[in-house]
Write a protein that holds these residues in place. Sequence first.
Motif, PDB file in Angstrom:
ATOM      1  N   GLY A 110      -8.614  -2.819   2.345  1.00 32.99           N
ATOM      2  CA  GLY A 110      -7.244  -3.215   2.062  1.00 32.99           C
ATOM      3  C   GLY A 110      -7.215  -4.320   1.024  1.00 32.99           C
ATOM      4  O   GLY A 110      -8.256  -4.874   0.628  1.00 32.99           O
ATOM      5  N   ALA A 111      -6.023  -4.659   0.613  1.00 32.13           N
ATOM      6  CA  ALA A 111      -5.860  -5.696  -0.408  1.00 32.13           C
ATOM      7  C   ALA A 111      -6.462  -7.021   0.045  1.00 32.13           C
ATOM      8  O   ALA A 111      -7.115  -7.712  -0.743  1.00 32.13           O
ATOM      9  CB  ALA A 111      -4.381  -5.860  -0.745  1.00 32.13           C
ATOM     10  N   ALA A 112      -6.267  -7.385   1.305  1.00 34.98           N
ATOM     11  CA  ALA A 112      -6.786  -8.664   1.795  1.00 34.98           C
ATOM     12  C   ALA A 112      -8.309  -8.728   1.679  1.00 34.98           C
ATOM     13  O   ALA A 112      -8.857  -9.770   1.289  1.00 34.98           O
ATOM     14  CB  ALA A 112      -6.349  -8.895   3.237  1.00 34.98           C
ATOM     15  N   GLU A 113      -8.998  -7.640   1.990  1.00 31.44           N
ATOM     16  CA  GLU A 113     -10.463  -7.614   1.913  1.00 31.44           C
ATOM     17  C   GLU A 113     -10.939  -7.721   0.462  1.00 31.44           C
ATOM     18  O   GLU A 113     -11.903  -8.430   0.169  1.00 31.44           O
ATOM     19  CB  GLU A 113     -11.037  -6.346   2.544  1.00 31.44           C
ATOM     20  CG  GLU A 113     -10.908  -6.269   4.039  1.00 31.44           C
ATOM     21  CD  GLU A 113      -9.556  -5.716   4.499  1.00 31.44           C
ATOM     22  OE1 GLU A 113      -9.279  -5.835   5.701  1.00 31.44           O
ATOM     23  OE2 GLU A 113      -8.783  -5.187   3.683  1.00 31.44           O
ATOM     24  N   GLU A 148       0.879  -1.175   0.000  1.00 35.43           N
ATOM     25  CA  GLU A 148       0.000   0.000   0.000  1.00 35.43           C
ATOM     26  C   GLU A 148       0.915   1.224   0.000  1.00 35.43           C
ATOM     27  O   GLU A 148       1.981   1.171   0.577  1.00 35.43           O
ATOM     28  CB  GLU A 148      -0.864   0.024   1.266  1.00 35.43           C
ATOM     29  CG  GLU A 148      -1.967  -1.011   1.285  1.00 35.43           C
ATOM     30  CD  GLU A 148      -3.229  -0.572   0.546  1.00 35.43           C
ATOM     31  OE1 GLU A 148      -3.235   0.527  -0.038  1.00 35.43           O
ATOM     32  OE2 GLU A 148      -4.183  -1.335   0.545  1.00 35.43           O
ATOM     33  N   PRO A 149       0.577   2.305  -0.574  1.00 36.39           N
ATOM     34  CA  PRO A 149      -0.635   2.566  -1.357  1.00 36.39           C
ATOM     35  C   PRO A 149      -0.477   2.204  -2.830  1.00 36.39           C
ATOM     36  O   PRO A 149      -1.398   2.398  -3.598  1.00 36.39           O
ATOM     37  CB  PRO A 149      -0.834   4.069  -1.196  1.00 36.39           C
ATOM     38  CG  PRO A 149       0.558   4.611  -1.162  1.00 36.39           C
ATOM     39  CD  PRO A 149       1.352   3.553  -0.400  1.00 36.39           C
ATOM     40  N   GLN A 150       0.679   1.661  -3.218  1.00 32.79           N
ATOM     41  CA  GLN A 150       0.925   1.385  -4.633  1.00 32.79           C
ATOM     42  C   GLN A 150      -0.088   0.420  -5.243  1.00 32.79           C
ATOM     43  O   GLN A 150      -0.384   0.512  -6.428  1.00 32.79           O
ATOM     44  CB  GLN A 150       2.343   0.829  -4.846  1.00 32.79           C
ATOM     45  CG  GLN A 150       3.433   1.826  -4.557  1.00 32.79           C
ATOM     46  CD  GLN A 150       3.910   1.765  -3.116  1.00 32.79           C
ATOM     47  OE1 GLN A 150       3.171   1.366  -2.214  1.00 32.79           O
ATOM     48  NE2 GLN A 150       5.140   2.188  -2.885  1.00 32.79           N
ATOM     49  N   VAL A 151      -0.626  -0.491  -4.439  1.00 30.67           N
ATOM     50  CA  VAL A 151      -1.585  -1.466  -4.944  1.00 30.67           C
ATOM     51  C   VAL A 151      -2.853  -0.784  -5.472  1.00 30.67           C
ATOM     52  O   VAL A 151      -3.552  -1.325  -6.308  1.00 30.67           O
ATOM     53  CB  VAL A 151      -1.902  -2.518  -3.853  1.00 30.67           C
ATOM     54  CG1 VAL A 151      -2.785  -1.950  -2.773  1.00 30.67           C
ATOM     55  CG2 VAL A 151      -2.519  -3.754  -4.445  1.00 30.67           C
ATOM     56  N   ARG A 152      -3.108   0.441  -5.012  1.00 28.52           N
ATOM     57  CA  ARG A 152      -4.293   1.165  -5.480  1.00 28.52           C
ATOM     58  C   ARG A 152      -3.936   2.457  -6.218  1.00 28.52           C
ATOM     59  O   ARG A 152      -4.794   3.244  -6.554  1.00 28.52           O
ATOM     60  CB  ARG A 152      -5.232   1.453  -4.314  1.00 28.52           C
ATOM     61  CG  ARG A 152      -4.689   2.399  -3.304  1.00 28.52           C
ATOM     62  CD  ARG A 152      -5.629   2.705  -2.134  1.00 28.52           C
ATOM     63  NE  ARG A 152      -5.843   1.580  -1.271  1.00 28.52           N
ATOM     64  CZ  ARG A 152      -7.021   0.922  -1.153  1.00 28.52           C
ATOM     65  NH1 ARG A 152      -8.070   1.305  -1.807  1.00 28.52           N
ATOM     66  NH2 ARG A 152      -7.127  -0.101  -0.357  1.00 28.52           N
ATOM     67  N   THR A 153      -2.671   2.646  -6.482  1.00 26.44           N
ATOM     68  CA  THR A 153      -2.216   3.829  -7.198  1.00 26.44           C
ATOM     69  C   THR A 153      -2.258   3.571  -8.700  1.00 26.44           C
ATOM     70  O   THR A 153      -1.813   2.514  -9.156  1.00 26.44           O
ATOM     71  CB  THR A 153      -0.776   4.194  -6.771  1.00 26.44           C
ATOM     72  OG1 THR A 153      -0.757   4.413  -5.360  1.00 26.44           O
ATOM     73  CG2 THR A 153      -0.276   5.433  -7.486  1.00 26.44           C
ATOM     74  N   ALA A 154      -2.785   4.530  -9.453  1.00 25.89           N
ATOM     75  CA  ALA A 154      -2.883   4.380 -10.901  1.00 25.89           C
ATOM     76  C   ALA A 154      -1.488   4.210 -11.499  1.00 25.89           C
ATOM     77  O   ALA A 154      -0.580   4.981 -11.195  1.00 25.89           O
ATOM     78  CB  ALA A 154      -3.568   5.590 -11.511  1.00 25.89           C
ATOM     79  N   PHE A 186     -13.890  -0.183 -11.118  1.00 26.45           N
ATOM     80  CA  PHE A 186     -12.433  -0.206 -11.265  1.00 26.45           C
ATOM     81  C   PHE A 186     -11.700   0.465 -10.105  1.00 26.45           C
ATOM     82  O   PHE A 186     -10.479   0.619 -10.151  1.00 26.45           O
ATOM     83  CB  PHE A 186     -12.007   0.435 -12.591  1.00 26.45           C
ATOM     84  CG  PHE A 186     -12.173  -0.485 -13.767  1.00 26.45           C
ATOM     85  CD1 PHE A 186     -11.213  -1.439 -14.068  1.00 26.45           C
ATOM     86  CD2 PHE A 186     -13.300  -0.408 -14.562  1.00 26.45           C
ATOM     87  CE1 PHE A 186     -11.367  -2.280 -15.152  1.00 26.45           C
ATOM     88  CE2 PHE A 186     -13.465  -1.252 -15.656  1.00 26.45           C
ATOM     89  CZ  PHE A 186     -12.502  -2.190 -15.945  1.00 26.45           C
ATOM     90  N   GLN A 187     -12.433   0.870  -9.074  1.00 29.79           N
ATOM     91  CA  GLN A 187     -11.816   1.462  -7.881  1.00 29.79           C
ATOM     92  C   GLN A 187     -12.304   0.719  -6.651  1.00 29.79           C
ATOM     93  O   GLN A 187     -13.504   0.523  -6.475  1.00 29.79           O
ATOM     94  CB  GLN A 187     -12.181   2.948  -7.750  1.00 29.79           C
ATOM     95  CG  GLN A 187     -11.669   3.812  -8.874  1.00 29.79           C
ATOM     96  CD  GLN A 187     -10.158   3.849  -8.955  1.00 29.79           C
ATOM     97  OE1 GLN A 187      -9.466   3.896  -7.944  1.00 29.79           O
ATOM     98  NE2 GLN A 187      -9.636   3.809 -10.167  1.00 29.79           N
ATOM     99  N   ALA A 188     -11.373   0.309  -5.809  1.00 25.51           N
ATOM    100  CA  ALA A 188     -11.742  -0.288  -4.528  1.00 25.51           C
ATOM    101  C   ALA A 188     -12.020   0.844  -3.545  1.00 25.51           C
ATOM    102  O   ALA A 188     -11.466   1.938  -3.675  1.00 25.51           O
ATOM    103  CB  ALA A 188     -10.607  -1.167  -4.014  1.00 25.51           C
ATOM    104  N   ALA A 189     -12.871   0.578  -2.577  1.00 21.79           N
ATOM    105  CA  ALA A 189     -13.165   1.582  -1.552  1.00 21.79           C
ATOM    106  C   ALA A 189     -11.889   1.911  -0.780  1.00 21.79           C
ATOM    107  O   ALA A 189     -11.083   1.015  -0.506  1.00 21.79           O
ATOM    108  CB  ALA A 189     -14.241   1.057  -0.608  1.00 21.79           C
ATOM    109  N   PRO A 190     -11.698   3.176  -0.436  1.00 23.48           N
ATOM    110  CA  PRO A 190     -10.470   3.580   0.256  1.00 23.48           C
ATOM    111  C   PRO A 190     -10.225   2.830   1.565  1.00 23.48           C
ATOM    112  O   PRO A 190      -9.079   2.597   1.941  1.00 23.48           O
ATOM    113  CB  PRO A 190     -10.673   5.077   0.528  1.00 23.48           C
ATOM    114  CG  PRO A 190     -11.737   5.509  -0.403  1.00 23.48           C
ATOM    115  CD  PRO A 190     -12.582   4.306  -0.698  1.00 23.48           C
ATOM    116  N   GLU A 191     -11.294   2.420   2.235  1.00 26.31           N
ATOM    117  CA  GLU A 191     -11.133   1.723   3.519  1.00 26.31           C
ATOM    118  C   GLU A 191     -10.832   0.232   3.354  1.00 26.31           C
ATOM    119  O   GLU A 191     -10.507  -0.453   4.322  1.00 26.31           O
ATOM    120  CB  GLU A 191     -12.368   1.905   4.405  1.00 26.31           C
ATOM    121  CG  GLU A 191     -13.640   1.300   3.861  1.00 26.31           C
ATOM    122  CD  GLU A 191     -14.415   2.199   2.892  1.00 26.31           C
ATOM    123  OE1 GLU A 191     -15.536   1.815   2.537  1.00 26.31           O
ATOM    124  OE2 GLU A 191     -13.914   3.263   2.485  1.00 26.31           O
TER     125      GLU A 191
END
Length: 165
Positions: free
Chosen positions: A93-96, A45-51, A86-91
């Motif tokens: 995490g990758a595991a969820e 994190e946060p790269q896993v959700r960074t464009a 195409f966007q995961a909720a900010p709260e």
Amino acid sequence: MPTASRRKRRDTPPPRTGGSELDTLRGFLDYLRDSIAAKVDGAPEPQVRTAGVPSGTNLLGLVNHLTHVERATFLGDTVTDWQATFQAAPEDGAAEVVARYRDAVARANEVLDGCADPGAPLPRPRPGKPAPSVRWALTHMIEETGRHAGHADILRELIDGATGR
């Protein structure tokens, strides 16, 4: 592009499946599903959700999107805004996000376990809208998951240099 922490994962060859059409299609789909989930494993994190590209595509968003596609295709869920998937909720995490994906896959496989005829329609609830054939649904999901697995390969390599399936 990261250079210090290049990790090469073992490349997993395509599956050797049973001889039936359904065994072959399901084998390849499960192979791609596992590849997608593995791309998130260990991504920081946060790269896993960074464009990673100008379109805004990110690794966690791809998994979230595929969760919605699995649920819409096999379970009959309605999606009103595909772009939002195409966007995961900010709260989250990758595991969820991966756990939700694996749950959708398990539920889709439960539906498929009851399907013996690839030409028959999927047994899913969606009033007023005909279900696609099992063959079409499996082929579509192989294409959709394979396409996004390729995107995930590139995004993960951009994050930390990790490669392989």
